[in-house]
Design an enzyme around this catalytic site. Sequence first.
Site, short mmCIF file in Angstrom:
data_model
loop_
_atom_site.label_atom_id
_atom_site.label_comp_id
_atom_site.label_asym_id
_atom_site.label_seq_id
_atom_site.Cartn_x
_atom_site.Cartn_y
_atom_site.Cartn_z
N CYS A 1 3.32 24.99 14.85
CA CYS A 1 4.06 25.28 16.07
C CYS A 1 4.75 26.64 15.93
CB CYS A 1 5.08 24.16 16.28
SG CYS A 1 6.51 24.61 17.25
N GLU A 2 4.59 27.50 16.91
CA GLU A 2 5.17 28.83 16.83
C GLU A 2 6.68 28.83 17.02
OE1 GLU A 2 4.73 30.76 21.28
OE2 GLU A 2 3.10 31.06 19.87
N HIS A 3 7.22 27.74 17.54
CA HIS A 3 8.67 27.71 17.78
C HIS A 3 9.49 27.38 16.54
CE1 HIS A 3 7.28 26.66 22.09
NE2 HIS A 3 7.47 27.95 21.98
N HIS A 4 8.96 26.51 15.67
CA HIS A 4 9.71 26.10 14.48
C HIS A 4 8.91 26.29 13.19
CE1 HIS A 4 11.44 23.72 17.86
NE2 HIS A 4 12.55 24.17 17.31
N GLN B 1 0.47 23.72 21.79
CA GLN B 1 -0.69 22.89 22.12
C GLN B 1 -1.30 23.28 23.46
OE1 GLN B 1 -0.04 18.69 21.52
NE2 GLN B 1 -1.67 18.13 22.94
N HIS C 1 3.71 16.13 16.81
CA HIS C 1 4.42 17.37 16.50
C HIS C 1 5.58 17.09 15.56
CE1 HIS C 1 2.60 20.05 19.68
NE2 HIS C 1 2.16 18.85 20.03
N CYS D 1 7.91 19.04 14.82
CA CYS D 1 9.16 19.57 15.35
C CYS D 1 9.87 18.53 16.22
CB CYS D 1 8.94 20.86 16.13
SG CYS D 1 7.80 20.71 17.51
#
Length: 194
Positions: free
Chosen positions: A84-87, A125, A153, A155
């Site tokens: 995941c690019e956010h976390h 995703q 996920h 995250c």
Amino acid sequence: MERTPEEIQKKEAIAFHYAKILELLGEDISREGLLKTPERVAKALMFLTKGYNQDPAQILSSAVFAEDYKQMVIVKDIDFFSMCEHHVLPFFGKAHVAYIPNNAVTGLSKIARIVDVFAHRLQIQERMTTQIKNCIQKTLNPLGVMVVIEAQHMCMQMRGVEKQNSITTTSDFTGVFNQAKTREEFITLIKNGR
């Protein structure tokens, strides 16, 4: 495996920065268990993001065959993992891909390979679903493409809302899959055998 000078330099830089992160977290990077951790993390991150160095369209087009077949071709239950690019935490699950050829088919393993290429990048995703669909549509020019991805996920499971049993499903489609009947046939076929 032999590495290029650029790859070696990149690995060393990532390891250096990761050592600094461990120190900022309060760790003693000289203790036995952490001595090689920065280097291992650097290697892992480079592997997990190797999709940036791969061309999915080239992979898909490397095995295209003329064939007068105009029915649905489905490759389902393609296991994948991504970050995941956010976390920068993992998400993983299964991709289900269908296309209806327009006088050309591709090797079935190539469908799984392009899922892997897009999964081996920092992702969300939703984008990954669309990237797979677009790659197949542009490269093969089929009558239609549909992609469904089901994933868990970390995250959501390890932090934040902490919901361990949640599954996220995304879909995207083109061409003849705009018809509800065709989409329903695909969904029925991927659910059979479960």
